[in-house]
Design a protein around this motif. Structure first.
Motif, PDB file in Angstrom:
ATOM      1  N   ARG A 200      53.669  33.744  45.647  1.00  0.00           N
ATOM      2  CA  ARG A 200      54.280  33.293  44.408  1.00  0.00           C
ATOM      3  C   ARG A 200      55.604  34.016  44.227  1.00  0.00           C
ATOM      4  O   ARG A 200      55.689  35.236  44.434  1.00  0.00           O
ATOM      5  CB  ARG A 200      53.380  33.583  43.206  1.00  0.00           C
ATOM      6  CG  ARG A 200      53.971  33.104  41.877  1.00  0.00           C
ATOM      7  CD  ARG A 200      53.188  33.632  40.703  1.00  0.00           C
ATOM      8  NE  ARG A 200      53.269  35.095  40.599  1.00  0.00           N
ATOM      9  CZ  ARG A 200      52.645  35.807  39.665  1.00  0.00           C
ATOM     10  NH1 ARG A 200      51.888  35.213  38.773  1.00  0.00           N
ATOM     11  NH2 ARG A 200      52.752  37.123  39.647  1.00  0.00           N
ATOM     12  N   VAL A 201      56.641  33.264  43.884  1.00  0.00           N
ATOM     13  CA  VAL A 201      57.951  33.857  43.642  1.00  0.00           C
ATOM     14  C   VAL A 201      58.439  33.424  42.276  1.00  0.00           C
ATOM     15  O   VAL A 201      57.984  32.425  41.715  1.00  0.00           O
ATOM     16  CB  VAL A 201      58.977  33.438  44.718  1.00  0.00           C
ATOM     17  CG1 VAL A 201      58.593  33.996  46.074  1.00  0.00           C
ATOM     18  CG2 VAL A 201      59.115  31.918  44.777  1.00  0.00           C
TER      19      VAL A 201
ATOM     20  N   HIS B  81      49.736  37.375  42.296  1.00  0.00           N
ATOM     21  CA  HIS B  81      49.276  36.214  41.533  1.00  0.00           C
ATOM     22  C   HIS B  81      47.773  36.002  41.636  1.00  0.00           C
ATOM     23  O   HIS B  81      47.208  35.194  40.895  1.00  0.00           O
ATOM     24  CB  HIS B  81      50.007  34.951  42.000  1.00  0.00           C
ATOM     25  CG  HIS B  81      49.692  34.544  43.407  1.00  0.00           C
ATOM     26  ND1 HIS B  81      50.205  35.206  44.505  1.00  0.00           N
ATOM     27  CD2 HIS B  81      48.934  33.535  43.907  1.00  0.00           C
ATOM     28  CE1 HIS B  81      49.780  34.626  45.606  1.00  0.00           C
ATOM     29  NE2 HIS B  81      49.000  33.612  45.282  1.00  0.00           N
ATOM     30  N   ARG B  82      47.107  36.729  42.523  1.00  0.00           N
ATOM     31  CA  ARG B  82      45.651  36.604  42.670  1.00  0.00           C
ATOM     32  C   ARG B  82      44.898  37.614  41.797  1.00  0.00           C
ATOM     33  O   ARG B  82      43.665  37.524  41.680  1.00  0.00           O
ATOM     34  CB  ARG B  82      45.249  36.827  44.128  1.00  0.00           C
ATOM     35  CG  ARG B  82      46.042  35.984  45.126  1.00  0.00           C
ATOM     36  CD  ARG B  82      45.767  36.470  46.543  1.00  0.00           C
ATOM     37  NE  ARG B  82      46.716  35.952  47.499  1.00  0.00           N
ATOM     38  CZ  ARG B  82      46.514  34.885  48.281  1.00  0.00           C
ATOM     39  NH1 ARG B  82      45.360  34.246  48.212  1.00  0.00           N
ATOM     40  NH2 ARG B  82      47.436  34.472  49.121  1.00  0.00           N
ATOM     41  N   LEU B  83      45.591  38.584  41.234  1.00  0.00           N
ATOM     42  CA  LEU B  83      44.950  39.686  40.533  1.00  0.00           C
ATOM     43  C   LEU B  83      44.852  39.393  39.041  1.00  0.00           C
ATOM     44  O   LEU B  83      45.746  38.791  38.446  1.00  0.00           O
ATOM     45  CB  LEU B  83      45.737  40.975  40.752  1.00  0.00           C
ATOM     46  CG  LEU B  83      46.060  41.323  42.212  1.00  0.00           C
ATOM     47  CD1 LEU B  83      46.872  42.610  42.280  1.00  0.00           C
ATOM     48  CD2 LEU B  83      44.791  41.433  43.044  1.00  0.00           C
TER      49      LEU B  83
ATOM     50  N   VAL C 293      64.644  32.709  48.926  1.00  0.00           N
ATOM     51  CA  VAL C 293      64.777  31.786  50.056  1.00  0.00           C
ATOM     52  C   VAL C 293      64.049  32.328  51.279  1.00  0.00           C
ATOM     53  O   VAL C 293      63.379  31.577  52.001  1.00  0.00           O
ATOM     54  CB  VAL C 293      66.267  31.544  50.372  1.00  0.00           C
ATOM     55  CG1 VAL C 293      66.424  30.706  51.642  1.00  0.00           C
ATOM     56  CG2 VAL C 293      66.951  30.845  49.203  1.00  0.00           C
ATOM     57  N   ARG C 294      64.127  33.628  51.515  1.00  0.00           N
ATOM     58  CA  ARG C 294      63.438  34.216  52.664  1.00  0.00           C
ATOM     59  C   ARG C 294      61.924  34.093  52.529  1.00  0.00           C
ATOM     60  O   ARG C 294      61.232  33.781  53.507  1.00  0.00           O
ATOM     61  CB  ARG C 294      63.835  35.681  52.838  1.00  0.00           C
ATOM     62  CG  ARG C 294      63.156  36.341  54.051  1.00  0.00           C
ATOM     63  CD  ARG C 294      63.532  37.791  54.201  1.00  0.00           C
ATOM     64  NE  ARG C 294      62.762  38.409  55.267  1.00  0.00           N
ATOM     65  CZ  ARG C 294      63.089  38.422  56.548  1.00  0.00           C
ATOM     66  NH1 ARG C 294      64.203  37.811  56.949  1.00  0.00           N
ATOM     67  NH2 ARG C 294      62.331  39.017  57.446  1.00  0.00           N
ATOM     68  N   VAL C 295      61.404  34.324  51.324  1.00  0.00           N
ATOM     69  CA  VAL C 295      59.966  34.183  51.124  1.00  0.00           C
ATOM     70  C   VAL C 295      59.541  32.738  51.370  1.00  0.00           C
ATOM     71  O   VAL C 295      58.495  32.475  51.986  1.00  0.00           O
ATOM     72  CB  VAL C 295      59.555  34.640  49.712  1.00  0.00           C
ATOM     73  CG1 VAL C 295      58.095  34.307  49.437  1.00  0.00           C
ATOM     74  CG2 VAL C 295      59.779  36.148  49.553  1.00  0.00           C
TER      75      VAL C 295
ATOM     76  N   ALA D  55      56.791  44.671  51.999  1.00  0.00           N
ATOM     77  CA  ALA D  55      57.756  43.756  51.387  1.00  0.00           C
ATOM     78  C   ALA D  55      57.088  42.513  50.831  1.00  0.00           C
ATOM     79  O   ALA D  55      57.576  41.919  49.862  1.00  0.00           O
ATOM     80  CB  ALA D  55      58.823  43.373  52.415  1.00  0.00           C
ATOM     81  N   LEU D  56      55.960  42.117  51.426  1.00  0.00           N
ATOM     82  CA  LEU D  56      55.302  40.876  51.027  1.00  0.00           C
ATOM     83  C   LEU D  56      54.081  41.098  50.139  1.00  0.00           C
ATOM     84  O   LEU D  56      53.488  40.128  49.670  1.00  0.00           O
ATOM     85  CB  LEU D  56      54.879  40.092  52.272  1.00  0.00           C
ATOM     86  CG  LEU D  56      56.039  39.508  53.082  1.00  0.00           C
ATOM     87  CD1 LEU D  56      55.566  39.095  54.469  1.00  0.00           C
ATOM     88  CD2 LEU D  56      56.643  38.320  52.356  1.00  0.00           C
ATOM     89  N   ALA D  57      53.706  42.351  49.917  1.00  0.00           N
ATOM     90  CA  ALA D  57      52.501  42.623  49.135  1.00  0.00           C
ATOM     91  C   ALA D  57      52.607  42.050  47.726  1.00  0.00           C
ATOM     92  O   ALA D  57      51.646  41.469  47.204  1.00  0.00           O
ATOM     93  CB  ALA D  57      52.238  44.127  49.075  1.00  0.00           C
ATOM     94  N   GLY D  58      53.758  42.191  47.088  1.00  0.00           N
ATOM     95  CA  GLY D  58      53.935  41.663  45.744  1.00  0.00           C
ATOM     96  C   GLY D  58      53.805  40.145  45.676  1.00  0.00           C
ATOM     97  O   GLY D  58      52.978  39.607  44.937  1.00  0.00           O
ATOM     98  N   PRO D  59      54.628  39.395  46.449  1.00  0.00           N
ATOM     99  CA  PRO D  59      54.529  37.930  46.411  1.00  0.00           C
ATOM    100  C   PRO D  59      53.178  37.386  46.848  1.00  0.00           C
ATOM    101  O   PRO D  59      52.733  36.350  46.343  1.00  0.00           O
ATOM    102  CB  PRO D  59      55.639  37.485  47.378  1.00  0.00           C
ATOM    103  CG  PRO D  59      56.607  38.609  47.406  1.00  0.00           C
ATOM    104  CD  PRO D  59      55.791  39.847  47.241  1.00  0.00           C
TER     105      PRO D  59
END
Length: 339
Positions: free
Chosen positions: A178-179, A290-292, A35-37, A282-286
């Motif tokens: 992406r989550v 999905h671009r890699l 929800v935060r993302v 904290a946001l590097a993963g989301p």
């Protein structure tokens, strides 16, 4: 230097965002990080991709976020026979006027829900490219502006599912984050049975914010300060994906911009008018995973893009910088690292 009016706007942002968060979490149980993302992407003027197996609440999250904000909402069910004109619109000849009249498609809304986006053909998926990047639609040489705020919330099933088309790299790059919903915990699933067992809580959900409020909050996010060292850190993180031996395709410059915008929105949601390296981490993963595209050898070794991002976060030096002039509310929050 942040002015008084800008500080008031950032203060209002945390209050309004908290109302939206509580509204969404009244329907989506046990997923506070997701929800935060979603809120972060909304305030960062981005688009959200929700990927997971069927039945875990992907569409429910998108519909709940849309209904919590008093915006125009359109839902598109992506199917193999969906045409690009069904999304963007079409010009129809009016015999009385003896002229062509444009009939807007489903993309002309402030929040667009694209359900199972990877079930449509690549040709239909490409109808979203101009809309998501430039917030406009060009039909027969005529350009039409999309409303503000504008956000696409798309859901997709894993590509291993039957009847799906993988999203092209250019399409995935348009999504800020992406989550994955994941399965709920037993406690959250038990609570879901109590809440959703008789009637859907979405039916009684009321909007807690208006479209013009979101526009003001987006403007407030733009005032968040980013130190030069933090900017360099964002560039270093993205550049590391382009040289990693386990990746055959790294993140684009658009990814760097999305990462910084999302970090500013995350900082504002935390009540800060400055970005910390923690926000980027904290946001590097989301934002990046999905671009890699992993190499064939990495796939054989079962190395995922998320694991590569975590590896890059561990290897990239974290910057140390001087604090900005004055905290947001006069006092530094406990435990916050100032830059």
């Amino acid at each position: 230097m942040t002015t008084y009016d800008e500080r008031a706007s950032l203060s209002d942002l945390t209050t309004t965002a908290e109302r939206i968060r509580r509204s969404v979490e009244s329907v989506i149980e046990g997923k506070p990080e997701v929800v935060r993302v979603a809120l972060t992407v909304l305030l960062a003027e981005g688009h959200l991709l929700i990927e997971d197996v069927p039945g875990v609440g992907k569409t429910m999250l998108a519909k709940t976020l849309a209904k919590s904000v008093d915006c125009s909402v359109r839902r598109i069910q992506f199917t193999p026979d969906l045409l690009p004109s069904d999304i963007t619109g079409v010009s129809i000849y009016d015999q009385q006027r003896r002229d062509f009249e444009f009939k807007p498609g489903a993309i002309f809304a402030q929040i667009v829900i694209g359900d199972e986006i990877n079930r449509a053909s690549p040709k239909t998926q490409s109808a979203l490219l101009e809309s998501m990047e430039e917030r406009q639609v060009t039909i027969d040489g005529q350009t039409y502006e999309l409303p503000s705020p504008f956000m696409v919330v798309a859901t997709q099933n894993p590509v291993e599912m039957e009847g799906t088309y993988p999203l092209p790299e250019a399409q995935r790059d348009r999504f800020m984050a992406r989550v994955s919903m994941g399965y709920p915990s037993p406690e959250a699933e038990l609570q879901m049975l109590d809440v959703h067992g008789a009637v859907s809580p979405l039916e009684d959900l009321q909007a807690v914010a208006h479209a013009h409020d979101i526009v003001k909050l987006i403007d407030a996010v733009r005032t968040v300060h980013v130190a030069d060292a933090v900017r360099r850190y964002a560039v270093d993180l993205v550049a590391a994906t382009r040289n990693h031996p386990d990746l055959r395709l790294g993140a684009s410059p658009r990814a760097t911009l999305h990462l910084l915008r999302a970090a500013k929105a995350s900082a504002a949601l935390s009540g800060r008018d400055y970005v910390l390296p923690d926000d980027l981490q904290a946001l590097a993963g989301p934002v990046l995973a999905h671009r890699l595209l992993p190499t064939a050898q990495a796939q054989l070794n079962r190395r995922t893009a998320e694991q590569v991002v975590r590896d890059i976060l561990q290897r990239t030096p974290v910057p140390q910088a001087a604090p900005p002039a004055g905290p947001l509310y006069g006092q530094q929050q406990p435990g916050a690292r100032r830059l």
